[in-house]
Structure formats: structure tokens, C-alpha cells
Design a protein around this motif. Structure first.
Motif, PDB file in Angstrom:
ATOM      1  N   TRP A  97      53.442  51.760  41.513  1.00 58.70           N
ATOM      2  CA  TRP A  97      52.355  51.463  40.579  1.00 58.70           C
ATOM      3  C   TRP A  97      51.257  50.659  41.263  1.00 58.70           C
ATOM      4  CZ3 TRP A  97      54.226  49.955  34.983  1.00 58.70           C
ATOM      5  CH2 TRP A  97      54.993  51.005  34.460  1.00 58.70           C
ATOM      6  N   ILE A  98      51.655  49.626  41.979  1.00 58.62           N
ATOM      7  CA  ILE A  98      50.679  48.779  42.665  1.00 58.62           C
ATOM      8  C   ILE A  98      49.856  49.608  43.644  1.00 58.62           C
ATOM      9  CG2 ILE A  98      50.419  46.898  44.326  1.00 58.62           C
ATOM     10  CD1 ILE A  98      52.827  45.540  42.960  1.00 58.62           C
ATOM     11  N   ALA A  99      50.531  50.463  44.411  1.00 57.15           N
ATOM     12  CA  ALA A  99      49.840  51.300  45.402  1.00 57.15           C
ATOM     13  C   ALA A  99      48.861  52.254  44.731  1.00 57.15           C
ATOM     14  CB  ALA A  99      50.865  52.072  46.229  1.00 57.15           C
ATOM     15  N   ARG A 100      49.259  52.838  43.601  1.00 56.89           N
ATOM     16  CA  ARG A 100      48.375  53.763  42.887  1.00 56.89           C
ATOM     17  C   ARG A 100      47.143  53.033  42.354  1.00 56.89           C
ATOM     18  NH1 ARG A 100      51.567  58.180  39.166  1.00 56.89           N
ATOM     19  NH2 ARG A 100      53.384  58.540  40.498  1.00 56.89           N
ATOM     20  N   TYR A 101      47.377  51.892  41.712  1.00 53.11           N
ATOM     21  CA  TYR A 101      46.246  51.123  41.179  1.00 53.11           C
ATOM     22  C   TYR A 101      45.276  50.726  42.283  1.00 53.11           C
ATOM     23  CZ  TYR A 101      48.141  50.456  36.433  1.00 53.11           C
ATOM     24  OH  TYR A 101      48.577  50.639  35.148  1.00 53.11           O
ATOM     25  N   GLN A 102      45.804  50.285  43.406  1.00 52.79           N
ATOM     26  CA  GLN A 102      44.929  49.848  44.491  1.00 52.79           C
ATOM     27  C   GLN A 102      44.246  51.027  45.168  1.00 52.79           C
ATOM     28  OE1 GLN A 102      47.210  47.102  47.047  1.00 52.79           O
ATOM     29  NE2 GLN A 102      46.107  45.461  46.003  1.00 52.79           N
ATOM     30  N   GLY A 103      44.996  52.087  45.409  1.00 50.71           N
ATOM     31  CA  GLY A 103      44.444  53.225  46.123  1.00 50.71           C
ATOM     32  C   GLY A 103      43.410  54.009  45.354  1.00 50.71           C
ATOM     33  N   GLU A 104      43.582  54.103  44.030  1.00 53.28           N
ATOM     34  CA  GLU A 104      42.687  54.929  43.214  1.00 53.28           C
ATOM     35  C   GLU A 104      41.657  54.132  42.414  1.00 53.28           C
ATOM     36  OE1 GLU A 104      44.744  58.031  40.994  1.00 53.28           O
ATOM     37  OE2 GLU A 104      46.509  57.766  42.290  1.00 53.28           O
ATOM     38  N   ALA A 105      41.906  52.805  42.225  1.00 49.90           N
ATOM     39  CA  ALA A 105      40.994  52.018  41.388  1.00 49.90           C
ATOM     40  C   ALA A 105      40.630  50.674  41.999  1.00 49.90           C
ATOM     41  CB  ALA A 105      41.611  51.802  40.002  1.00 49.90           C
ATOM     42  N   GLY A 106      41.162  50.360  43.177  1.00 48.52           N
ATOM     43  CA  GLY A 106      40.831  49.096  43.832  1.00 48.52           C
ATOM     44  C   GLY A 106      41.284  47.871  43.059  1.00 48.52           C
ATOM     45  N   VAL A 107      42.367  48.005  42.298  1.00 47.00           N
ATOM     46  CA  VAL A 107      42.836  46.904  41.445  1.00 47.00           C
ATOM     47  C   VAL A 107      43.428  45.775  42.282  1.00 47.00           C
ATOM     48  CG1 VAL A 107      44.601  46.267  39.733  1.00 47.00           C
ATOM     49  CG2 VAL A 107      43.227  48.335  39.409  1.00 47.00           C
ATOM     50  N   THR A 108      43.029  44.537  41.964  1.00 44.43           N
ATOM     51  CA  THR A 108      43.603  43.354  42.617  1.00 44.43           C
ATOM     52  C   THR A 108      44.010  42.294  41.597  1.00 44.43           C
ATOM     53  OG1 THR A 108      41.407  42.348  42.897  1.00 44.43           O
ATOM     54  CG2 THR A 108      42.260  43.681  44.733  1.00 44.43           C
ATOM     55  N   GLN A 109      44.118  42.697  40.313  1.00 42.72           N
ATOM     56  CA  GLN A 109      44.476  41.768  39.248  1.00 42.72           C
ATOM     57  C   GLN A 109      45.534  42.410  38.361  1.00 42.72           C
ATOM     58  OE1 GLN A 109      41.138  39.846  37.203  1.00 42.72           O
ATOM     59  NE2 GLN A 109      39.711  40.955  38.536  1.00 42.72           N
ATOM     60  N   GLY A 110      46.409  41.598  37.789  1.00 41.41           N
ATOM     61  CA  GLY A 110      47.411  42.140  36.895  1.00 41.41           C
ATOM     62  C   GLY A 110      47.891  41.114  35.887  1.00 41.41           C
ATOM     63  N   LEU A 111      48.224  41.598  34.686  1.00 35.24           N
ATOM     64  CA  LEU A 111      48.881  40.771  33.676  1.00 35.24           C
ATOM     65  C   LEU A 111      50.355  41.136  33.687  1.00 35.24           C
ATOM     66  CD1 LEU A 111      49.036  38.843  31.243  1.00 35.24           C
ATOM     67  CD2 LEU A 111      48.459  40.795  29.771  1.00 35.24           C
ATOM     68  N   LEU A 112      51.194  40.179  34.027  1.00 35.23           N
ATOM     69  CA  LEU A 112      52.632  40.397  34.112  1.00 35.23           C
ATOM     70  C   LEU A 112      53.290  39.827  32.871  1.00 35.23           C
ATOM     71  CD1 LEU A 112      51.507  40.632  37.023  1.00 35.23           C
ATOM     72  CD2 LEU A 112      53.621  39.608  37.836  1.00 35.23           C
ATOM     73  N   LEU A 113      54.077  40.644  32.197  1.00 42.34           N
ATOM     74  CA  LEU A 113      54.723  40.205  30.965  1.00 42.34           C
ATOM     75  C   LEU A 113      56.042  40.935  30.784  1.00 42.34           C
ATOM     76  CD1 LEU A 113      52.719  41.749  27.962  1.00 42.34           C
ATOM     77  CD2 LEU A 113      52.490  42.499  30.308  1.00 42.34           C
ATOM     78  N   ALA A 114      56.857  40.437  29.874  1.00 44.63           N
ATOM     79  CA  ALA A 114      58.161  41.066  29.660  1.00 44.63           C
ATOM     80  C   ALA A 114      57.994  42.460  29.082  1.00 44.63           C
ATOM     81  CB  ALA A 114      59.010  40.203  28.729  1.00 44.63           C
TER      82      ALA A 114
END
Length: 307
Positions: A97-114
Motif C-alpha cells: 500500500w505504501i509503495a502504491r501511494y508513493q509511486g502513483e500519488a507521491g503520498v508522504t502522509q498517513g492517518l493510522l488507526l485501528a
């Protein structure tokens, strides 16, 4: 000689207060892939650079999440997808998931929750376990948000106390001191400023100084808000809505978060070190409605990018 034409003075509604404008500056908002699809152009609604959370509801495909993130990033917004621990099968899935978000959308932020499901599908049960993988730091995430609960959470503390919630916050505070990412608490929504202020002050007194991004329900029908509040386990401040529902003159009027935000804004103005940093909107009555309300009440800083 002509008579002077005296005209009745037209009263205009007062504009937003400086305190409210300052408090709403830099607000964030939440969308889902299916609600984002209904928005033709986010730049007609949101200020440039707004942080947009993307809620990951159980059953939503990761491809839809990533596509929504990529679209928002192209439009000039800071994207923060949810990472719900209980719907992530294992560490390999999280890394993917992290790789997809970064590779396709340049994501560097996330909300982590249960996450909202009662039983985990795999290895993870809490946001703390996601943080412990080290994958977000390894990927160079610059901002990590975790959940806050101003009125407690019955899923975490079935007895109605705040013990487990507070223990988790202390753990997250310590983690924030060893990660390179900026951390903050993104909270569940509430409707009464007094419990929010007491909770925030209590955290600070306990040595938890993570900035708070306070969850606020955007304008919506009263019935809609009560339904969501009950489903999400909103606590004492639910009484604010129930009291309003008993007033037949207000029952059919849409709820607006003016009162709770005005009180929080005034408290922040009087106490600059108050640890609520930003407002985070849950647009329960629709993204357009929420964005329009923010624009009306937030001044120049909340004007849409295309305005």
C-alpha cells in the motif's frame, strides 16, 4: 424643493470574527473514493494545498484509494490516506500500500488507526502495531497522524473509562519522540466545546503535547448527525444534538458547527498555547456544503483555489 429621500438602512450580517478566521485557517477535510467521484473539480471547493484525508472503509479496493489520492495530488492537495490496521492483512500488504501511494500519488502522509471492524483480518489490531513495523519511517513519511478521542471510545474502553485510550496516547507520545515524522492527533467529532477543552488541557497536563487536529462535523441535517454520532460512539456532547432535536423550531433546520467552533476559536485566541492546532471536518452533509460553510466563515484563507 424636493423632499429628501430617506431610505431605511439595510442591516447586513456581520462577517466572520478574526478569531474564527484564524482558527479555520489550514483546515482539513475528509473524503471517500465514492464521494470524491461526485466532485467535478475540488479546486472549485477547497483552498490550495488543503490536507484531504481519504477514508478507507472496509471493502474499498486499494486501487480506488490510490486513484483518488493521485487525482487529489494532481489538483494540488496534500493527501493523507487512512491506514486502518484491522483491514490490513500483514506487513507485506502494508508495504505494498505504501509503495502504491508513493509511486502513483507521491503520498508522504498517513492517518493510522485501528479501523472500524471488530475483528482484524490479519496481523494488525492497532495503529501502534503499524507504527512499530518501521515501514513509514523507512519510506520517508513526513507526517503521521493517529486517532484521538475527546469523549473516550467504547471499543477501546468498554467500561466507559479512558484508561486504555490514555495508555495508547502515552505510547504514541513516546513514539513521536523517536520518529522523524511530524505527528498529531486527529480526533473523532464532538459537538460541545467544553469537553473538548477539558480533554485537550488534560492531555497537556499529563505531558502529552502532540498537536490536536480537532474533528468537527460539518453542516448537515440533524437526523443525519444523530445517526452518525450514535454509530461512532460520540459521548456526552451528543446531548447537544438531542436537546436541539427537542426544539421543534430547530428540528428541520440544518445543523451548523458555528457555536462549537466559535467557542473553541475564542479559547484559542485567549490561550495561544492551547494545543488544538487545526480543524478537521467530517463533511457528513456533503463536501460542497461543508466547503461553502468554511469559505463563508473563514475569510480569505478558506477561499477555493479557483475563486
Amino acid at each position: 424643493m424636493a423632499l429628501l429621500n430617506f431610505r431605511k438602512k439595510v442591516e447586513t450580517a456581520p462577517g466572520p470574527s478574526p478569531e474564527m478566521q484564524a482558527f479555520l485557517k489550514g483546515y482539513s477535510i475528509e473524503v471517500m473514493p465514492r464521494t470524491a467521484e461526485k466532485v467535478e473539480n475540488f479546486r472549485d471547493l477547497l483552498p490550495e494545498g488543503t490536507r484531504v484525508y481519504i477514508a478507507h472503509i472496509d471493502g474499498t479496493e486499494i486501487t480506488d484509494m490510490v486513484a483518488t489520492a493521485a487525482r487529489l495530488a494532481r489538483d494540488g492537495y496534500a493527501v493523507m490516506p487512512h491506514f486502518p490496521a484491522r483491514i490490513i492483512k500483514d506487513k507485506a500488504t502494508l508495504a505494498d500500500w505504501i509503495a502504491r501511494y508513493q509511486g502513483e500519488a507521491g503520498v508522504t502522509q498517513g492517518l493510522l488507526l485501528a479501523g472500524g471492524v471488530s475483528q482484524p483480518v490479519g496481523a494488525f489490531d492497532s495503529s501502534m502495531q503499524l507504527l512499530e513495523t518501521g515501514l513509514f519511517d523507512k519510506a520517508g513519511f513526513t507526517r503521521l497522524h493517529v486517532a484521538g478521542h475527546p469523549e473516550g471510545n467504547r471499543d477501546i474502553d468498554p467500561d466507559g473509562s479512558m484508561k486504555n485510550v490514555d495508555d495508547a496516547l502515552r505510547w504514541k507520545q513516546k513514539f513521536s519522540e523517536r520518529t522523524d515524522a511530524k505527528m498529531a492527533l486527529a480526533t473523532q467529532f464532538a459537538f460541545d466545546a467544553d469537553p473538548i477543552i477539558a480533554w485537550a488541557d488534560g492531555l497537556k497536563a499529563a505531558g502529552i503535547d502532540l498537536p490536536i487536529h480537532i474533528g468537527i462535523a460539518g453542516p448537515a441535517k440533524l437526523q443525519t448527525l444523530i445517526k452518525f454520532a450514535i454509530a461512532c460512539g460520540v459521548g456526552p456532547s451528543l446531548k447537544v444534538l438531542q436537546k436541539r432535536a427537542m426544539d421543534v423550531t430547530k428540528l428541520l433546520l440544518p445543523y451548523e458547527p458555528t457555536d462549537v467552533l466559535a467557542k473553541l476559536a475564542a479559547h484559542k485566541a485567549a490561550n495561544p498555547d492551547f494545543n488544538i492546532e487545526q480543524v478537521h471536518f467530517f463533511p457528513l452533509g456533503g463536501i460542497r456544503t461543508n466547503a461553502a460553510w468554511a469559505t463563508q466563515n473563514g475569510g480569505d484563507a478558506t477561499k477555493p483555489a479557483n475563486s
